[in-house]
Design a protein around this motif. Structure first.
Motif, PDB file in Angstrom:
ATOM      1  N   CYS A  25       4.492   1.066   1.261  1.00 43.69           N
ATOM      2  CA  CYS A  25       3.037   1.105   1.430  1.00 43.69           C
ATOM      3  C   CYS A  25       2.611   0.142   2.540  1.00 43.69           C
ATOM      4  CB  CYS A  25       2.360   0.741   0.109  1.00 43.69           C
ATOM      5  SG  CYS A  25       0.559   0.748   0.165  1.00 43.69           S
ATOM      6  N   TYR A  26       3.196  -1.036   2.532  1.00 46.96           N
ATOM      7  CA  TYR A  26       2.898  -2.048   3.556  1.00 46.96           C
ATOM      8  C   TYR A  26       3.252  -1.532   4.950  1.00 46.96           C
ATOM      9  CZ  TYR A  26       3.709  -6.331   6.302  1.00 46.96           C
ATOM     10  OH  TYR A  26       3.721  -7.295   7.283  1.00 46.96           O
ATOM     11  N   ASN A  27       4.412  -0.918   5.078  1.00 49.23           N
ATOM     12  CA  ASN A  27       4.840  -0.398   6.382  1.00 49.23           C
ATOM     13  C   ASN A  27       3.934   0.735   6.862  1.00 49.23           C
ATOM     14  OD1 ASN A  27       6.994  -2.194   6.539  1.00 49.23           O
ATOM     15  ND2 ASN A  27       8.415  -0.784   5.508  1.00 49.23           N
ATOM     16  N   ASP A  28       3.535   1.605   5.925  1.00 49.01           N
ATOM     17  CA  ASP A  28       2.648   2.717   6.296  1.00 49.01           C
ATOM     18  C   ASP A  28       1.285   2.197   6.754  1.00 49.01           C
ATOM     19  OD1 ASP A  28       4.616   4.520   5.678  1.00 49.01           O
ATOM     20  OD2 ASP A  28       3.833   5.003   3.679  1.00 49.01           O
TER      21      ASP A  28
ATOM     22  N   GLU B  89      -1.939   2.062 -17.842  1.00 49.49           N
ATOM     23  CA  GLU B  89      -0.664   1.626 -17.266  1.00 49.49           C
ATOM     24  C   GLU B  89       0.019   2.699 -16.425  1.00 49.49           C
ATOM     25  OE1 GLU B  89       1.701   0.064 -20.434  1.00 49.49           O
ATOM     26  OE2 GLU B  89       0.326  -1.602 -20.838  1.00 49.49           O
ATOM     27  N   LYS B  90      -0.783   3.492 -15.724  1.00 48.26           N
ATOM     28  CA  LYS B  90      -0.237   4.458 -14.769  1.00 48.26           C
ATOM     29  C   LYS B  90      -0.431   3.863 -13.375  1.00 48.26           C
ATOM     30  CE  LYS B  90      -0.951   8.606 -17.589  1.00 48.26           C
ATOM     31  NZ  LYS B  90      -1.556   9.968 -17.668  1.00 48.26           N
ATOM     32  N   TYR B  91       0.458   2.935 -13.044  1.00 46.18           N
ATOM     33  CA  TYR B  91       0.249   2.111 -11.859  1.00 46.18           C
ATOM     34  C   TYR B  91       0.459   2.870 -10.550  1.00 46.18           C
ATOM     35  CZ  TYR B  91       0.282  -1.493 -15.410  1.00 46.18           C
ATOM     36  OH  TYR B  91      -0.011  -2.237 -16.526  1.00 46.18           O
ATOM     37  N   ALA B  92       1.407   3.781 -10.518  1.00 48.07           N
ATOM     38  CA  ALA B  92       1.621   4.556  -9.295  1.00 48.07           C
ATOM     39  C   ALA B  92       0.384   5.384  -8.965  1.00 48.07           C
ATOM     40  CB  ALA B  92       2.844   5.455  -9.449  1.00 48.07           C
ATOM     41  N   ASP B  93      -0.216   5.978 -10.004  1.00 42.80           N
ATOM     42  CA  ASP B  93      -1.436   6.760  -9.795  1.00 42.80           C
ATOM     43  C   ASP B  93      -2.595   5.862  -9.372  1.00 42.80           C
ATOM     44  OD1 ASP B  93      -0.274   9.228 -10.472  1.00 42.80           O
ATOM     45  OD2 ASP B  93      -0.547   8.835 -12.606  1.00 42.80           O
ATOM     46  N   ALA B  94      -2.640   4.664  -9.945  1.00 38.55           N
ATOM     47  CA  ALA B  94      -3.699   3.719  -9.585  1.00 38.55           C
ATOM     48  C   ALA B  94      -3.596   3.346  -8.107  1.00 38.55           C
ATOM     49  CB  ALA B  94      -3.600   2.467 -10.454  1.00 38.55           C
ATOM     50  N   ALA B  95      -2.375   3.081  -7.653  1.00 38.16           N
ATOM     51  CA  ALA B  95      -2.174   2.733  -6.247  1.00 38.16           C
ATOM     52  C   ALA B  95      -2.539   3.906  -5.339  1.00 38.16           C
ATOM     53  CB  ALA B  95      -0.725   2.320  -6.022  1.00 38.16           C
ATOM     54  N   THR B  96      -2.209   5.114  -5.775  1.00 39.29           N
ATOM     55  CA  THR B  96      -2.536   6.306  -4.990  1.00 39.29           C
ATOM     56  C   THR B  96      -4.042   6.442  -4.808  1.00 39.29           C
ATOM     57  OG1 THR B  96      -0.552   7.475  -5.738  1.00 39.29           O
ATOM     58  CG2 THR B  96      -2.368   8.820  -4.905  1.00 39.29           C
TER      59      THR B  96
ATOM     60  N   ILE C   4      -0.778  -3.599  -6.722  1.00 40.15           N
ATOM     61  CA  ILE C   4      -0.497  -2.750  -7.891  1.00 40.15           C
ATOM     62  C   ILE C   4       0.983  -2.401  -7.957  1.00 40.15           C
ATOM     63  CG2 ILE C   4      -0.918  -0.499  -8.943  1.00 40.15           C
ATOM     64  CD1 ILE C   4      -3.783  -0.659  -7.778  1.00 40.15           C
ATOM     65  N   PHE C   5       1.567  -2.036  -6.822  1.00 36.27           N
ATOM     66  CA  PHE C   5       3.000  -1.721  -6.803  1.00 36.27           C
ATOM     67  C   PHE C   5       3.838  -2.937  -7.195  1.00 36.27           C
ATOM     68  CE2 PHE C   5       2.063   1.906  -3.752  1.00 36.27           C
ATOM     69  CZ  PHE C   5       2.473   2.901  -4.634  1.00 36.27           C
ATOM     70  N   LEU C   6       3.448  -4.106  -6.707  1.00 35.65           N
ATOM     71  CA  LEU C   6       4.189  -5.322  -7.053  1.00 35.65           C
ATOM     72  C   LEU C   6       4.054  -5.644  -8.535  1.00 35.65           C
ATOM     73  CD1 LEU C   6       3.404  -7.608  -3.979  1.00 35.65           C
ATOM     74  CD2 LEU C   6       5.554  -6.423  -4.494  1.00 35.65           C
ATOM     75  N   TYR C   7       2.856  -5.420  -9.086  1.00 34.63           N
ATOM     76  CA  TYR C   7       2.666  -5.671 -10.515  1.00 34.63           C
ATOM     77  C   TYR C   7       3.561  -4.747 -11.340  1.00 34.63           C
ATOM     78  CZ  TYR C   7       0.497  -6.235 -15.068  1.00 34.63           C
ATOM     79  OH  TYR C   7       0.292  -6.487 -16.399  1.00 34.63           O
ATOM     80  N   ALA C   8       3.737  -3.516 -10.852  1.00 33.73           N
ATOM     81  CA  ALA C   8       4.620  -2.560 -11.530  1.00 33.73           C
ATOM     82  C   ALA C   8       6.088  -2.869 -11.247  1.00 33.73           C
ATOM     83  CB  ALA C   8       4.292  -1.141 -11.089  1.00 33.73           C
ATOM     84  N   HIS C   9       6.328  -3.944 -10.498  1.00 34.59           N
ATOM     85  CA  HIS C   9       7.669  -4.394 -10.115  1.00 34.59           C
ATOM     86  C   HIS C   9       8.417  -3.303  -9.352  1.00 34.59           C
ATOM     87  CE1 HIS C   9      10.460  -7.670 -10.198  1.00 34.59           C
ATOM     88  NE2 HIS C   9      11.454  -6.905 -10.644  1.00 34.59           N
TER      89      HIS C   9
END
Length: 332
Positions: free
Chosen positions: A250-253, A202-209, A237-242
């Motif tokens: 992320c989308y804009n980048d 459940e380390k979602y920010a790291d998963a997205a990275t 992943i970011f959306l799942y982490a709300h």
């Protein structure tokens, strides 16, 4: 044991028929079994003999690592067959050192991997990591980046349940080896594996990275399909982490990549974020069931199918134009 014949070791009785003109006679005789044949396969004795060959003494001024290594290898295999894993592991360690001493790092790495596999059987997780790392270093000495990376990946897979953080570090190091050798495309599965471990803990920010790192590696490899899937996966992943703000960022980048703007993954991400902005739960669920999402990795699909994970009504933006209050003093 034949006590009448005076033998103190096992003997074999052989029958020979002798033909003569007068009679046929059967003669029995004993054959002594050589003492060297007994105990020659005893792994404990093999290790003891090998140890002596590696130690200096008044009569031995240099270690005989070549002969000792052969004995260590024989002992290791015998211990493994006998399921004496601790002894087998130690024998493979010694065999690995022996191969190093005779300048054979490839074989040394192979033996170290065998020791690591046995450490896994014994659930000695710190040794698993150490042995696979050492194997990787030895492969690297041979100038072989792929086996060096593979050894770390094996260690990571072995540690996923027992030591997730250790597994992730091994995956990251395995990726780095391939990147340094300009073989990013061979690291795609490793990035995905590390992402899956992050999701499990459940380390979602790291998963997205890590997904974005996969996107970068795919970009360098001109693998646009994998690249755009990685971008969409990171957004999911970011959306799942709300974390709508990070998802939007992320989308804009990612939208700075011109080719991404014409992809199915871009359109899917755009629809998802629009649905979130409008607080439309049903639309979020519909997009999450789309074929574009279905072509992502299984771990990401599972997350997408659970969207939204929180209250999206607070994200709803008021699209109506807000009229400015009339300033009676402003006559312009």
């Amino acid at each position: 044991m034949d006590t009448l014949s005076g033998f103190t070791r096992p003997i074999q009785i052989c029958d020979v028929t002798v033909d003569t003109k007068r009679q046929n006679r059967k003669i029995s005789y004993a054959v002594r079994t050589p003492s060297s044949a007994m105990g020659s396969n005893d792994p404990d004795k093999l290790v003891a003999k090998a140890d002596k060959l590696t130690k200096l003494s008044l009569t031995r001024w240099s270690a005989d690592w070549k002969s000792a290594t052969v004995l260590y290898e024989q002992a290791a295999n015998a211990f493994r067959v006998a399921r004496q894993y601790e002894n087998a592991k130690e024998a493979f360690e010694k065999a690995s050192k022996g191969q190093e001493m005779i300048s054979s790092p490839w074989d040394a790495a192979k033996h170290m991997e065998s020791a690591a596999a046995l450490a896994k059987e014994l659930r000695k997780w710190s040794e698993v990591a150490d042995f696979y790392r050492r194997a990787s270093e030895l492969y690297f000495e041979c100038g072989r980046s792929q086996p060096a990376s593979d050894a770390l990946a094996k260690g990571a897979r072995a540690l996923e349940e027992a030591d997730p953080d250790g597994a992730i570090q091994l995956y990251a190091d395995a990726c780095s080896i391939l990147e340094e050798d300009n073989r990013e495309q061979m690291a795609f599965d490793l990035y995905r594996a590390a992402t899956n471990v992050y999701i499990k803990v459940e380390k979602y920010a790291d998963a997205a990275t890590f997904m974005l790192k996969l996107g970068l590696a795919a970009d360098k490899s001109n693998a646009t399909n994998s690249q755009f899937k990685a971008y969409l996966s990171a957004i999911v992943i970011f959306l799942y982490a709300h974390d709508f703000k990070e998802a939007e960022k992320c989308y804009n980048d990612c939208s700075q990549i011109d080719a991404f703007l014409s992809s199915d993954q871009y359109r899917c991400a755009s629809k998802l974020l629009s649905a979130y902005s409008e607080g439309d739960v049903e639309e979020i669920k519909r997009v999450a069931q789309s074929s574009t999402i279905s072509h992502l990795d299984n771990a990401i699909i599972k997350l997408a199918r659970k969207l939204p994970t929180g209250d999206v009504s607070s994200l709803k933006t008021d699209t109506k134009e807000v009229e400015e209050p009339l300033d009676e003093n402003d006559l312009t």
